[in-house]
Design a protein around this motif. Structure first.
Motif, PDB file in Angstrom:
ATOM      1  N   LYS A  17     -15.499 -11.062   1.805  1.00 35.65           N
ATOM      2  CA  LYS A  17     -15.171 -10.324   3.024  1.00 35.65           C
ATOM      3  C   LYS A  17     -13.995 -10.994   3.718  1.00 35.65           C
ATOM      4  CE  LYS A  17     -17.259  -8.559   7.322  1.00 35.65           C
ATOM      5  NZ  LYS A  17     -18.524  -8.462   8.095  1.00 35.65           N
ATOM      6  N   GLU A  18     -13.020 -10.190   4.157  1.00 30.55           N
ATOM      7  CA  GLU A  18     -11.843 -10.686   4.866  1.00 30.55           C
ATOM      8  C   GLU A  18     -11.519  -9.725   6.008  1.00 30.55           C
ATOM      9  OE1 GLU A  18      -9.908 -13.385   4.346  1.00 30.55           O
ATOM     10  OE2 GLU A  18     -10.859 -14.124   2.485  1.00 30.55           O
ATOM     11  N   THR A  19     -10.890 -10.249   7.046  1.00 33.86           N
ATOM     12  CA  THR A  19     -10.401  -9.403   8.131  1.00 33.86           C
ATOM     13  C   THR A  19      -9.006  -8.911   7.787  1.00 33.86           C
ATOM     14  OG1 THR A  19     -11.712 -10.492   9.840  1.00 33.86           O
ATOM     15  CG2 THR A  19      -9.757  -9.306  10.575  1.00 33.86           C
ATOM     16  N   PHE A  20      -8.843  -7.602   7.781  1.00 29.19           N
ATOM     17  CA  PHE A  20      -7.531  -7.011   7.519  1.00 29.19           C
ATOM     18  C   PHE A  20      -6.661  -7.039   8.770  1.00 29.19           C
ATOM     19  CE2 PHE A  20      -4.881  -3.051   7.353  1.00 29.19           C
ATOM     20  CZ  PHE A  20      -4.000  -3.485   6.366  1.00 29.19           C
ATOM     21  N   TRP A  21      -7.274  -6.724   9.922  1.00 31.67           N
ATOM     22  CA  TRP A  21      -6.495  -6.651  11.162  1.00 31.67           C
ATOM     23  C   TRP A  21      -7.431  -6.844  12.350  1.00 31.67           C
ATOM     24  CZ3 TRP A  21      -1.241  -4.790  10.565  1.00 31.67           C
ATOM     25  CH2 TRP A  21      -0.497  -4.775  11.746  1.00 31.67           C
ATOM     26  N   ASN A  47     -18.984  -2.178  16.932  1.00 28.63           N
ATOM     27  CA  ASN A  47     -18.565  -2.571  18.271  1.00 28.63           C
ATOM     28  C   ASN A  47     -17.624  -3.762  18.240  1.00 28.63           C
ATOM     29  OD1 ASN A  47     -19.659  -0.891  20.353  1.00 28.63           O
ATOM     30  ND2 ASN A  47     -21.694  -1.538  19.689  1.00 28.63           N
ATOM     31  N   THR A  48     -16.639  -3.729  17.385  1.00 28.71           N
ATOM     32  CA  THR A  48     -15.616  -4.768  17.336  1.00 28.71           C
ATOM     33  C   THR A  48     -14.271  -4.064  17.387  1.00 28.71           C
ATOM     34  OG1 THR A  48     -15.271  -4.760  14.942  1.00 28.71           O
ATOM     35  CG2 THR A  48     -17.106  -6.091  15.775  1.00 28.71           C
ATOM     36  N   GLN A  49     -13.228  -4.830  17.462  1.00 30.73           N
ATOM     37  CA  GLN A  49     -11.891  -4.262  17.344  1.00 30.73           C
ATOM     38  C   GLN A  49     -11.200  -4.803  16.095  1.00 30.73           C
ATOM     39  OE1 GLN A  49     -10.654  -5.056  21.666  1.00 30.73           O
ATOM     40  NE2 GLN A  49      -9.711  -3.076  21.259  1.00 30.73           N
ATOM     41  N   ARG A  50     -12.020  -5.121  15.100  1.00 33.44           N
ATOM     42  CA  ARG A  50     -11.484  -5.621  13.831  1.00 33.44           C
ATOM     43  C   ARG A  50     -11.691  -4.581  12.730  1.00 33.44           C
ATOM     44  NH1 ARG A  50     -15.052  -9.553  14.900  1.00 33.44           N
ATOM     45  NH2 ARG A  50     -16.136  -9.034  12.956  1.00 33.44           N
ATOM     46  N   LEU A  51     -10.768  -4.620  11.781  1.00 34.08           N
ATOM     47  CA  LEU A  51     -10.978  -3.892  10.534  1.00 34.08           C
ATOM     48  C   LEU A  51     -11.251  -4.936   9.463  1.00 34.08           C
ATOM     49  CD1 LEU A  51     -11.084  -1.298   8.927  1.00 34.08           C
ATOM     50  CD2 LEU A  51      -8.614  -1.436   8.615  1.00 34.08           C
ATOM     51  N   ASP A  52     -12.510  -5.043   9.071  1.00 35.39           N
ATOM     52  CA  ASP A  52     -12.924  -5.985   8.041  1.00 35.39           C
ATOM     53  C   ASP A  52     -13.090  -5.248   6.716  1.00 35.39           C
ATOM     54  OD1 ASP A  52     -13.043  -8.150   9.835  1.00 35.39           O
ATOM     55  OD2 ASP A  52     -15.073  -7.591  10.446  1.00 35.39           O
ATOM     56  N   VAL A  53     -12.840  -5.963   5.636  1.00 33.80           N
ATOM     57  CA  VAL A  53     -12.866  -5.367   4.300  1.00 33.80           C
ATOM     58  C   VAL A  53     -13.704  -6.230   3.382  1.00 33.80           C
ATOM     59  CG1 VAL A  53     -11.468  -4.658   2.325  1.00 33.80           C
ATOM     60  CG2 VAL A  53     -10.578  -4.353   4.639  1.00 33.80           C
ATOM     61  N   THR A  54     -14.555  -5.589   2.605  1.00 32.36           N
ATOM     62  CA  THR A  54     -15.314  -6.303   1.582  1.00 32.36           C
ATOM     63  C   THR A  54     -14.906  -5.797   0.213  1.00 32.36           C
ATOM     64  OG1 THR A  54     -17.194  -4.751   1.482  1.00 32.36           O
ATOM     65  CG2 THR A  54     -17.272  -6.475   3.170  1.00 32.36           C
ATOM     66  N   TRP A  55     -14.946  -6.702  -0.750  1.00 33.71           N
ATOM     67  CA  TRP A  55     -14.665  -6.361  -2.155  1.00 33.71           C
ATOM     68  C   TRP A  55     -15.534  -7.270  -3.001  1.00 33.71           C
ATOM     69  CZ3 TRP A  55      -9.279  -6.771  -4.971  1.00 33.71           C
ATOM     70  CH2 TRP A  55      -9.304  -5.966  -6.119  1.00 33.71           C
ATOM     71  N   SER A  89      -9.793   5.032  18.766  1.00 31.81           N
ATOM     72  CA  SER A  89     -11.180   5.206  19.210  1.00 31.81           C
ATOM     73  C   SER A  89     -11.754   3.969  19.883  1.00 31.81           C
ATOM     74  CB  SER A  89     -12.073   5.592  18.022  1.00 31.81           C
ATOM     75  OG  SER A  89     -11.780   6.897  17.572  1.00 31.81           O
ATOM     76  N   GLY A  90     -11.039   2.850  19.809  1.00 27.86           N
ATOM     77  CA  GLY A  90     -11.535   1.627  20.427  1.00 27.86           C
ATOM     78  C   GLY A  90     -12.738   1.040  19.721  1.00 27.86           C
ATOM     79  N   VAL A  91     -12.785   1.191  18.397  1.00 25.49           N
ATOM     80  CA  VAL A  91     -13.901   0.655  17.621  1.00 25.49           C
ATOM     81  C   VAL A  91     -13.365  -0.284  16.549  1.00 25.49           C
ATOM     82  CG1 VAL A  91     -15.292   2.717  18.009  1.00 25.49           C
ATOM     83  CG2 VAL A  91     -13.886   2.552  15.928  1.00 25.49           C
ATOM     84  N   GLY A  92     -14.282  -0.942  15.886  1.00 24.30           N
ATOM     85  CA  GLY A  92     -13.965  -1.689  14.690  1.00 24.30           C
ATOM     86  C   GLY A  92     -14.587  -0.995  13.492  1.00 24.30           C
ATOM     87  N   MET A  93     -14.235  -1.456  12.299  1.00 25.57           N
ATOM     88  CA  MET A  93     -14.793  -0.882  11.078  1.00 25.57           C
ATOM     89  C   MET A  93     -14.943  -1.964  10.027  1.00 25.57           C
ATOM     90  SD  MET A  93     -12.591   2.627  10.580  1.00 25.57           S
ATOM     91  CE  MET A  93     -12.649   3.964  11.791  1.00 25.57           C
ATOM     92  N   THR A  94     -15.938  -1.793   9.175  1.00 24.34           N
ATOM     93  CA  THR A  94     -16.032  -2.565   7.940  1.00 24.34           C
ATOM     94  C   THR A  94     -15.968  -1.580   6.790  1.00 24.34           C
ATOM     95  OG1 THR A  94     -17.342  -4.356   8.916  1.00 24.34           O
ATOM     96  CG2 THR A  94     -17.456  -4.084   6.536  1.00 24.34           C
ATOM     97  N   ILE A  95     -15.016  -1.816   5.872  1.00 26.19           N
ATOM     98  CA  ILE A  95     -14.792  -0.919   4.747  1.00 26.19           C
ATOM     99  C   ILE A  95     -15.108  -1.641   3.444  1.00 26.19           C
ATOM    100  CG2 ILE A  95     -13.005   0.316   3.427  1.00 26.19           C
ATOM    101  CD1 ILE A  95     -11.684   1.030   6.055  1.00 26.19           C
ATOM    102  N   ARG A  96     -15.834  -0.977   2.566  1.00 22.91           N
ATOM    103  CA  ARG A  96     -16.193  -1.517   1.259  1.00 22.91           C
ATOM    104  C   ARG A  96     -15.264  -0.927   0.201  1.00 22.91           C
ATOM    105  NH1 ARG A  96     -20.819   0.283   3.708  1.00 22.91           N
ATOM    106  NH2 ARG A  96     -20.829   2.119   2.338  1.00 22.91           N
TER     107      ARG A  96
END
Length: 323
Positions: free
Chosen positions: A307-311, A295-303, A233-240
């Motif tokens: 917060k860390e960048t997964f990819w 609007n990023t191309q990163r997959l960031d993760v919070t726990w 999809s050409g997007v980024g995501m932040t996942i909790r």
């Protein structure tokens, strides 16, 4: 916790199943599809325009070690995982065919019994295939045909949409494999009706216009599946991670590596999220908003508070299917 999150993500990033997704780019480069505009690569099924809807075509292959160690379940999975792919595209299954290689007729019988019982459970006929009972190994692949009126795709997630995870937690592990099975124990009339009703949620969500983008959670795990969706999809995501539906006794690393028999990621406008989750919860399927498209191309993760960048897809593509 920061060290724990970084270690967790590094382990998942280097996992065999996710690394294997990078092989897709090499395959696509050799096959060189004539047009990405008609059939887009990277989805759960090929969506072939057909009248006022789409034919859906997909296949799954199973490793010899899995087929040999769990022949009945391998056959059952041949139907189960393909039906899941069809549903993830907003479709309904039509029929399956199989290709089977076995070293004995006894081994073939167990595999085919699982395939037959899976087909009966999900109401999908086995209409043909290929059989070799004089092989040197035991292997199985299964292909499926389906049909959709309105598509859910990997290409239509939009910045500002929320990410929903819907997972059936009423299952069990199939040790030593990373399979969370909430399906095979339901063979029989009553269980089959429940499973078919659960699958039907996805095409009705598509047809009611509540979501346009989805994927079923694959062997790449929840984060790997989200990454594939984001890339296409050409997007980024932040996942909790704190919001991910999870069995009480499942460690986070194992759960994020799991391949659930019923697990989907969907994106939706925030105003439609509650209606989508209510449909899943109405059938006792856990559903939560676990993140947001950006609007990023990163997959960031919070726990917790970390917060860390997964990819970072801008630096390292996964499948190479970015728009």
């Amino acid at each position: 916790m920061a060290h724990e999150l970084a270690t967790l993500l590094r382990t998942l990033r280097n996992g065999h199943a996710l690394v294997g997704k990078q092989d897709i780019a090499e395959t696509a480069a050799i096959l060189k599809p004539a047009s990405h505009d008609v059939i887009r690569l990277g989805d759960d099924c090929a969506a072939i325009p057909d009248g006022d809807g789409y034919l859906l075509l997909a296949s799954e292959g199973f490793q010899d070690s899995f087929v040999r160690s769990m022949p009945w379940f391998a056959g059952y999975c041949g139907v189960m995982v393909n039906v899941s792919d069809i549903a993830a595209m907003g479709g309904r299954p039509v029929a399956v065919v199989d290709a089977l290689w076995s070293d004995t007729s006894e081994a073939a019988a167990s595999i085919l019994t699982g395939l037959h019982e899976g087909a009966c459970t999900y109401g999908v006929p086995v209409v043909g295939g290929h059989t070799n009972m004089r092989s040197t190994h035991n292997s199985l692949s299964v292909a499926i045909l389906g049909r959709a009126r309105h598509l859910l795709t990997s290409f239509d997630a939009q910045p500002g949409e929320v990410l929903i995870a819907a997972i059936d937690l009423r299952g069990r592990w199939h040790d030593p494999h990373p399979f969370w099975d909430a399906s095979s124990a339901l063979c029989g009339t009553e269980g089959a009706a429940r499973l078919r009703g659960d699958i039907e949620l996805l095409p009705t969500i598509a047809e009611d216009g509540l979501s346009r983008a989805a994927k079923d959670i694959s062997m790449a795990g929840l984060l790997g599946t989200a990454l594939m969706l984001a890339e296409c999809s050409g997007v980024g995501m932040t996942i909790r991670l704190d919001d991910v539906p999870r069995p009480d006794d499942a460690p986070m690393e194992r759960w994020l590596s799991a391949f659930p028999s019923y697990g989907y990621l969907l994106t939706a406008r925030p105003k439609d999220a509650e209606a989508i989750m209510a449909r899943f919860r109405g059938r006792d399927i856990a559903a939560s908003v676990i993140g947001r498209c950006e609007n990023t191309q990163r997959l960031d993760v919070t726990w917790a508070d970390e917060k860390e960048t997964f990819w970072d897809l801008a630096r390292t593509p996964l499948m190479g299917f970015a728009p």
